[in-house]
Design a protein around this motif. Structure first.
Motif, PDB file in Angstrom:
ATOM      1  N   ASN A  48      52.468  22.888  83.796  1.00  0.00           N
ATOM      2  CA  ASN A  48      52.356  21.847  82.773  1.00  0.00           C
ATOM      3  C   ASN A  48      53.388  21.977  81.655  1.00  0.00           C
ATOM      4  N   ASN A  49      53.928  23.170  81.489  1.00  0.00           N
ATOM      5  CA  ASN A  49      54.954  23.374  80.463  1.00  0.00           C
ATOM      6  C   ASN A  49      56.307  22.944  81.032  1.00  0.00           C
ATOM      7  N   GLN A  50      56.832  21.820  80.526  1.00  0.00           N
ATOM      8  CA  GLN A  50      58.060  21.258  81.093  1.00  0.00           C
ATOM      9  C   GLN A  50      59.250  22.188  80.904  1.00  0.00           C
ATOM     10  N   ASP A  51      59.361  22.826  79.738  1.00  0.00           N
ATOM     11  CA  ASP A  51      60.470  23.749  79.503  1.00  0.00           C
ATOM     12  C   ASP A  51      60.420  24.925  80.484  1.00  0.00           C
ATOM     13  N   GLN A  52      59.226  25.389  80.743  1.00  0.00           N
ATOM     14  CA  GLN A  52      59.072  26.496  81.691  1.00  0.00           C
ATOM     15  C   GLN A  52      59.450  26.055  83.100  1.00  0.00           C
ATOM     16  N   ALA A  53      59.062  24.841  83.474  1.00  0.00           N
ATOM     17  CA  ALA A  53      59.410  24.315  84.792  1.00  0.00           C
ATOM     18  C   ALA A  53      60.922  24.232  84.955  1.00  0.00           C
ATOM     19  N   VAL A  54      61.613  23.751  83.930  1.00  0.00           N
ATOM     20  CA  VAL A  54      63.068  23.654  83.975  1.00  0.00           C
ATOM     21  C   VAL A  54      63.693  25.042  84.103  1.00  0.00           C
ATOM     22  N   THR A  55      63.154  25.999  83.352  1.00  0.00           N
ATOM     23  CA  THR A  55      63.687  27.367  83.403  1.00  0.00           C
ATOM     24  C   THR A  55      63.533  27.962  84.797  1.00  0.00           C
ATOM     25  N   PHE A  56      62.350  27.807  85.404  1.00  0.00           N
ATOM     26  CA  PHE A  56      62.118  28.335  86.748  1.00  0.00           C
ATOM     27  C   PHE A  56      63.090  27.708  87.754  1.00  0.00           C
ATOM     28  N   PHE A  57      63.261  26.390  87.654  1.00  0.00           N
ATOM     29  CA  PHE A  57      64.146  25.699  88.589  1.00  0.00           C
ATOM     30  C   PHE A  57      65.592  26.153  88.392  1.00  0.00           C
ATOM     31  N   GLN A  58      66.035  26.253  87.154  1.00  0.00           N
ATOM     32  CA  GLN A  58      67.402  26.678  86.871  1.00  0.00           C
ATOM     33  C   GLN A  58      67.644  28.093  87.387  1.00  0.00           C
ATOM     34  N   ASP A  73      70.156  16.074  95.521  1.00  0.00           N
ATOM     35  CA  ASP A  73      71.074  17.084  95.014  1.00  0.00           C
ATOM     36  C   ASP A  73      70.348  17.903  93.957  1.00  0.00           C
ATOM     37  N   ALA A  74      70.534  19.234  93.983  1.00  0.00           N
ATOM     38  CA  ALA A  74      69.802  20.113  93.073  1.00  0.00           C
ATOM     39  C   ALA A  74      70.069  19.781  91.604  1.00  0.00           C
ATOM     40  N   ASN A  75      71.313  19.512  91.253  1.00  0.00           N
ATOM     41  CA  ASN A  75      71.621  19.199  89.853  1.00  0.00           C
ATOM     42  C   ASN A  75      71.001  17.873  89.418  1.00  0.00           C
ATOM     43  N   THR A  76      70.953  16.912  90.336  1.00  0.00           N
ATOM     44  CA  THR A  76      70.299  15.644  90.019  1.00  0.00           C
ATOM     45  C   THR A  76      68.800  15.838  89.814  1.00  0.00           C
ATOM     46  N   ILE A  77      68.187  16.657  90.663  1.00  0.00           N
ATOM     47  CA  ILE A  77      66.755  16.941  90.513  1.00  0.00           C
ATOM     48  C   ILE A  77      66.493  17.553  89.138  1.00  0.00           C
ATOM     49  N   LEU A  78      67.376  18.448  88.715  1.00  0.00           N
ATOM     50  CA  LEU A  78      67.198  19.119  87.428  1.00  0.00           C
ATOM     51  C   LEU A  78      67.342  18.140  86.258  1.00  0.00           C
ATOM     52  N   LEU A  82      63.341  16.680  86.543  1.00  0.00           N
ATOM     53  CA  LEU A  82      62.577  17.691  85.815  1.00  0.00           C
ATOM     54  C   LEU A  82      62.783  17.581  84.304  1.00  0.00           C
ATOM     55  N   GLU A  83      64.027  17.496  83.865  1.00  0.00           N
ATOM     56  CA  GLU A  83      64.288  17.457  82.424  1.00  0.00           C
ATOM     57  C   GLU A  83      63.748  16.184  81.780  1.00  0.00           C
ATOM     58  N   LYS A  84      63.609  15.107  82.561  1.00  0.00           N
ATOM     59  CA  LYS A  84      63.076  13.855  82.023  1.00  0.00           C
ATOM     60  C   LYS A  84      61.591  13.675  82.301  1.00  0.00           C
ATOM     61  N   GLY A  85      60.986  14.638  83.006  1.00  0.00           N
ATOM     62  CA  GLY A  85      59.545  14.588  83.226  1.00  0.00           C
ATOM     63  C   GLY A  85      59.097  13.596  84.275  1.00  0.00           C
ATOM     64  N   THR A  86      60.013  13.117  85.136  1.00  0.00           N
ATOM     65  CA  THR A  86      59.617  12.177  86.184  1.00  0.00           C
ATOM     66  C   THR A  86      59.268  12.881  87.493  1.00  0.00           C
ATOM     67  N   ALA A  87      59.380  14.206  87.503  1.00  0.00           N
ATOM     68  CA  ALA A  87      58.929  15.029  88.623  1.00  0.00           C
ATOM     69  C   ALA A  87      58.241  16.254  88.039  1.00  0.00           C
ATOM     70  N   ALA A  88      57.476  16.937  88.881  1.00  0.00           N
ATOM     71  CA  ALA A  88      56.723  18.099  88.397  1.00  0.00           C
ATOM     72  C   ALA A  88      56.979  19.299  89.299  1.00  0.00           C
ATOM     73  N   LEU A  89      56.939  20.469  88.679  1.00  0.00           N
ATOM     74  CA  LEU A  89      57.048  21.719  89.418  1.00  0.00           C
ATOM     75  C   LEU A  89      55.647  22.261  89.676  1.00  0.00           C
ATOM     76  N   TRP A  90      55.394  22.634  90.924  1.00  0.00           N
ATOM     77  CA  TRP A  90      54.117  23.236  91.315  1.00  0.00           C
ATOM     78  C   TRP A  90      54.364  24.660  91.782  1.00  0.00           C
ATOM     79  N   VAL A  91      53.373  25.518  91.596  1.00  0.00           N
ATOM     80  CA  VAL A  91      53.504  26.921  91.967  1.00  0.00           C
ATOM     81  C   VAL A  91      52.206  27.411  92.596  1.00  0.00           C
TER      82      VAL A  91
END
Length: 264
Positions: A48-58, A73-78, A82-91
């Motif tokens: 739920n923490n967007q900054d954390q999701a971006v950090t994990f992906f990066q 493309d990985a950079n496009t996904i980022l 992810l940075e715009k909140g239109t996708a979510a990271l799951w773990v």
């Protein structure tokens, strides 16, 4: 146990990655230690923490660990998701047993939205690095009283019990292994006909797996110890010439990975 974490970036037109279910199906390697069978299913939770999701992906991007679906493309996904909140990271996470087979594990990531629509699975793999390792329940072998030219076996057992003077070996690595042995002459020396002592060893009680060797000769026992298994070690000697009194020597034990096919 080794805890393995599984990550997936999920995008959905209606839900921005806030889907109903994300899971990973994990399969064994297909090699001489694993048969490609299903290991477990790991259920995910949304980060739920967007900054954390971006950090994990990066971090995964920088380490070259990403598997990206076709057309993305990985950079496009980022930057666009992810940075715009239109996708979510799951773990999700699950333990991998220390003696689970070494090799490349197949991971199938799945997602289901709230309308029960399934995403196309995404496949990745990770390597469980081969480590050959064993444990023993003895620190010495007492051959007891020995008569000249009379062969003698000292038997182990299959119960791992420190202090019972019955040698046992167990596999604590993630490959099959073969036991390697080398011994000195235990102060018995040589004569004109050669060494005054002959050694022998076997894993298990089948004489077909016994190996006989001279002092300082490195040998590898022929049969393999399978994953999570343990067995007895039996030791042999025959003294051809020697003086009375206690004798002391050095035994070196090691292990080599084995790809022998083992019927179970």
């Amino acid at each position: 146990m080794k805890t393995v974490k599984y990550y997936a970036v999920v995008y959905d037109d209606e839900e921005n990655g806030d889907v109903n279910v994300v899971s990973w199906d994990v399969y064994q390697p297909e090699n001489c230690w694993g048969n490609g069978s299903f290991v477990y299913q790991v259920m995910g939770t949304k980060v739920n923490n967007q900054d954390q999701a971006v950090t994990f992906f990066q971090r995964a991007l920088d380490r070259g660990l990403l598997q990206v679906a076709d057309g993305y493309d990985a950079n496009t996904i980022l930057t666009e998701y992810l940075e715009k909140g239109t996708a979510a990271l799951w773990v999700g996470q699950a333990d991998l047993c220390y003696c689970a087979p070494a090799g490349d594990y197949l991971v199938e990531a799945n997602a289901i939205d709230h309308n029960n629509n399934w995403a196309e699975p995404l496949y990745n793999n990770f390597e469980y690095v081969p480590v050959t390792a064993f444990d023993i329940d003895f620190s010495s072998v007492n051959y007891g009283s020995v008569n000249i030219n009379v062969p003698k076996w000292v038997a182990g057992n299959t119960l791992f019990n420190v202090g019972d003077n019955r040698p046992t070996v167990r596999n604590i690595g993630n490959t099959h292994l073969q036991v390697a042995i080398q011994q000195d002459d235990m102060q018995l020396g040589e004569s004109l006909n050669g060494w005054n002592v002959e050694w022998g060893a076997r894993m298990g009680n089948d004489n077909a797996n016994a190996v006989y060797y001279e002092p300082f000769e490195p040998v590898v026992l022929p049969n393999a110890l399978t994953l999570c298994d343990q067995d007895e070690l039996d030791f042999y000697l025959e003294v051809f010439k020697g003086t009375t009194g206690e004798k002391h020597g050095t035994m070196i034990l090691g292990a080599a990975p084995s790809c022998d096919e083992v019927l179970v």
